[in-house]
Design a protein around this motif. Sequence first.
Motif, short mmCIF file in Angstrom:
data_model
loop_
_atom_site.label_atom_id
_atom_site.label_comp_id
_atom_site.label_asym_id
_atom_site.label_seq_id
_atom_site.Cartn_x
_atom_site.Cartn_y
_atom_site.Cartn_z
N ILE A 1 0.83 -1.21 0.00
CA ILE A 1 0.00 0.00 0.00
C ILE A 1 0.86 1.25 0.00
O ILE A 1 0.62 2.20 -0.77
CB ILE A 1 -0.94 -0.01 1.22
CG1 ILE A 1 -1.96 -1.15 1.10
CG2 ILE A 1 -1.66 1.33 1.36
CD1 ILE A 1 -2.78 -1.38 2.35
N VAL A 2 1.88 1.27 0.85
CA VAL A 2 2.76 2.45 0.94
C VAL A 2 3.53 2.63 -0.37
O VAL A 2 3.69 3.77 -0.86
CB VAL A 2 3.73 2.31 2.13
CG1 VAL A 2 4.76 3.45 2.13
CG2 VAL A 2 2.96 2.29 3.44
N THR A 3 4.02 1.54 -0.95
CA THR A 3 4.77 1.62 -2.20
C THR A 3 3.90 2.17 -3.33
O THR A 3 4.33 3.04 -4.09
CB THR A 3 5.30 0.22 -2.60
OG1 THR A 3 6.15 -0.27 -1.55
CG2 THR A 3 6.12 0.30 -3.89
N ILE A 4 2.68 1.66 -3.44
CA ILE A 4 1.75 2.16 -4.46
C ILE A 4 1.42 3.63 -4.21
O ILE A 4 1.41 4.44 -5.14
CB ILE A 4 0.47 1.31 -4.48
CG1 ILE A 4 0.78 -0.09 -5.02
CG2 ILE A 4 -0.62 1.97 -5.33
CD1 ILE A 4 -0.36 -1.08 -4.87
N GLY A 5 1.16 3.99 -2.95
CA GLY A 5 0.83 5.38 -2.62
C GLY A 5 1.95 6.34 -2.95
O GLY A 5 1.72 7.41 -3.53
N CYS A 6 3.19 5.98 -2.60
CA CYS A 6 4.34 6.84 -2.89
C CYS A 6 4.55 6.98 -4.39
O CYS A 6 4.89 8.06 -4.88
CB CYS A 6 5.60 6.26 -2.24
SG CYS A 6 5.64 6.38 -0.45
N THR A 7 4.34 5.90 -5.13
CA THR A 7 4.52 5.95 -6.58
C THR A 7 3.46 6.84 -7.23
O THR A 7 3.76 7.60 -8.14
CB THR A 7 4.45 4.53 -7.17
OG1 THR A 7 5.39 3.69 -6.47
CG2 THR A 7 4.81 4.54 -8.65
N PHE A 8 2.22 6.74 -6.76
CA PHE A 8 1.17 7.62 -7.27
C PHE A 8 1.51 9.09 -6.99
O PHE A 8 1.31 9.95 -7.85
CB PHE A 8 -0.18 7.28 -6.63
CG PHE A 8 -1.00 6.33 -7.45
CD1 PHE A 8 -1.84 6.80 -8.45
CD2 PHE A 8 -0.95 4.96 -7.22
CE1 PHE A 8 -2.61 5.93 -9.20
CE2 PHE A 8 -1.71 4.08 -7.97
CZ PHE A 8 -2.54 4.56 -8.98
N PHE A 9 2.03 9.36 -5.79
CA PHE A 9 2.37 10.74 -5.43
C PHE A 9 3.48 11.29 -6.33
O PHE A 9 3.35 12.40 -6.86
CB PHE A 9 2.80 10.80 -3.96
CG PHE A 9 3.27 12.16 -3.54
CD1 PHE A 9 2.37 13.20 -3.33
CD2 PHE A 9 4.63 12.42 -3.37
CE1 PHE A 9 2.81 14.47 -2.95
CE2 PHE A 9 5.07 13.67 -2.99
CZ PHE A 9 4.16 14.70 -2.78
N ILE A 10 4.56 10.53 -6.48
CA ILE A 10 5.66 10.99 -7.34
C ILE A 10 5.20 11.14 -8.78
O ILE A 10 5.57 12.09 -9.48
CB ILE A 10 6.85 10.01 -7.27
CG1 ILE A 10 7.39 9.92 -5.84
CG2 ILE A 10 7.96 10.45 -8.22
CD1 ILE A 10 7.91 11.21 -5.29
N GLY A 11 4.35 10.22 -9.23
CA GLY A 11 3.82 10.33 -10.58
C GLY A 11 3.02 11.59 -10.78
O GLY A 11 3.12 12.25 -11.84
#
Length: 256
Positions: free
Chosen positions: A21-31
């Motif tokens: 969940i954290v990995t997906i969330g961080c990736t969405f934010f950077i994207g």
Amino acid sequence: MPIRGTEMKSKQTLLPYLYSIVTIGCTFFIGQVILWCSPHGTNMWTSILFIFMNLIPMLLAFVFMRLSGEISGIWQFIKAAFPIRENWYAFAAAVLVPAVYYGVSLFLGNVTFTGSPFSAVIAYFPWTLLQGGLEEVGWRWYLQEHIAIKRSFVLKMLVISLIWFVWHFPIYRLPWVTTGSSNYLVFYLMILGNTFTFGAVKELSRGSLPCIAAHMLIDTAAVAMLVGSDLMMIAVLAGVEILLSILVVTLFKKKL
């Protein structure tokens, strides 16, 4: 003591899902930051952020292993994720992954050659380490080894494929990134097949290097040839990848 042990076991079970969940969330934010900064193209800063997006799974694997107490520092993490001694047959399997992926696609007539020279393919190879290869430290070396589905290789791969599929969304929203297909079902089937083949390589491996090699080889070959998005052909490809992966893992476990 039993209660404390149960709490610890529950924590260890939940950590891989929290990691996802954290990995997906961080990736969405950077994207999203990349889209705000450069919605129509790339520059130096967006290129750096894009590489960072692809490193997030590895970086957060370190964070979560540090939180769980499995490692005490960065050097221990590096030695565990990138061991000097590795099984030769894991690297052999890593070479077979792109051979199956492109070989089956060629047999089905579902490959388009780009016309890029061999020099371009070789030149692109080092970049695939930062733009895909090192994410395998997170998905295969950490998540596959920690997710609490021990008895079923198939079920574990299905769960990881869904997580990996969702993680790709913010990457493929970027305008300069070429997607495997705009059809989400086709895209998922591509992810599913690769999840099984990379997962099988990990079952044969001690660390992450063979999985990294397999990922880099697939990405590098895409410079010269692109797999098409025909649904039926991709379904056949994924089916072959899944069956071969299950066969390899089953035979390997019988020898143990």
